[in-house]
Design a protein around this motif. Sequence first.
Motif, PDB file in Angstrom:
ATOM      1  N   ASP A  20      18.066   8.485  -6.186  1.00  0.00           N
ATOM      2  CA  ASP A  20      17.773  10.168  -5.505  1.00  0.00           C
ATOM      3  C   ASP A  20      19.047  10.760  -5.212  1.00  0.00           C
ATOM      4  N   HIS A  25      19.159  17.043  -7.910  1.00  0.00           N
ATOM      5  CA  HIS A  25      17.733  17.507  -7.386  1.00  0.00           C
ATOM      6  C   HIS A  25      17.488  18.302  -9.043  1.00  0.00           C
ATOM      7  N   PRO A  26      16.136  17.608  -9.432  1.00  0.00           N
ATOM      8  CA  PRO A  26      15.220  16.931  -9.090  1.00  0.00           C
ATOM      9  C   PRO A  26      15.348  15.630 -10.195  1.00  0.00           C
ATOM     10  N   TRP A  27      16.526  15.649 -10.869  1.00  0.00           N
ATOM     11  CA  TRP A  27      16.653  14.365 -11.903  1.00  0.00           C
ATOM     12  C   TRP A  27      16.442  12.764 -11.294  1.00  0.00           C
ATOM     13  N   THR A  29      14.269  11.889  -8.942  1.00  0.00           N
ATOM     14  CA  THR A  29      12.569  11.869  -9.075  1.00  0.00           C
ATOM     15  C   THR A  29      12.453  11.412 -10.776  1.00  0.00           C
ATOM     16  N   THR A  76       6.901  12.795  -3.917  1.00  0.00           N
ATOM     17  CA  THR A  76       8.145  13.397  -4.131  1.00  0.00           C
ATOM     18  C   THR A  76       8.247  14.245  -5.348  1.00  0.00           C
ATOM     19  N   ALA A  77       7.782  13.817  -6.748  1.00  0.00           N
ATOM     20  CA  ALA A  77       7.547  14.557  -7.768  1.00  0.00           C
ATOM     21  C   ALA A  77       6.676  15.933  -7.374  1.00  0.00           C
ATOM     22  N   ASN A  80       8.931  18.051  -5.526  1.00  0.00           N
ATOM     23  CA  ASN A  80       9.854  18.778  -6.404  1.00  0.00           C
ATOM     24  C   ASN A  80       9.343  19.775  -7.230  1.00  0.00           C
ATOM     25  N   GLN A  83       9.393  22.964  -5.521  1.00  0.00           N
ATOM     26  CA  GLN A  83      10.639  23.322  -5.351  1.00  0.00           C
ATOM     27  C   GLN A  83      11.291  24.188  -6.527  1.00  0.00           C
ATOM     28  N   VAL A  84      10.929  23.562  -7.492  1.00  0.00           N
ATOM     29  CA  VAL A  84      11.478  24.021  -8.966  1.00  0.00           C
ATOM     30  C   VAL A  84      10.774  25.235  -9.213  1.00  0.00           C
ATOM     31  N   SER A  93       8.553  25.180 -13.598  1.00  0.00           N
ATOM     32  CA  SER A  93       7.813  24.164 -12.646  1.00  0.00           C
ATOM     33  C   SER A  93       6.761  23.405 -13.759  1.00  0.00           C
ATOM     34  N   PHE A  96       8.647  21.239 -15.911  1.00  0.00           N
ATOM     35  CA  PHE A  96       8.925  19.822 -15.088  1.00  0.00           C
ATOM     36  C   PHE A  96       7.771  18.721 -15.131  1.00  0.00           C
TER      37      PHE A  96
END
Length: 126
Positions: A20, A25-27, A29, A76-77, A80, A83-84, A93, A96
Amino acid sequence: MIFAVALGGGIGAGARYLIDKALPHPWGTVTVNFVGSFLLGLLASLFVREDALAGSATWYAMLGAGFCGGLTTFSTASINALQVSDEQGHGRSAAFVFGMLAGAIALAALGMLVGARLLPGPGTSH
């Protein structure tokens, strides 16, 4: 058995942290969830079958529930995805979330297929 799961989980969580931090971010995760899904599919295919690897319950617990469980991260996903959404909008999002879910399922299936090819059942050939 619990010690084996805890050991695998600690190693998996450490690997997740390093991956991580190494990827933008977010790759990180996405990467850990995809790799973990593939590995768990592979392990399930190799270890779960009765005829596969007898006496390997501890190894499967350590590598499956432990390492793969520590490596992958739904929580965390979820963060994320929020956040996206804040940074790039709801459409990105949603892409994602659905992309990670579809990718993880596809890679788990691929792992199971690879495992089946590595260790075919009785009466099958390569």
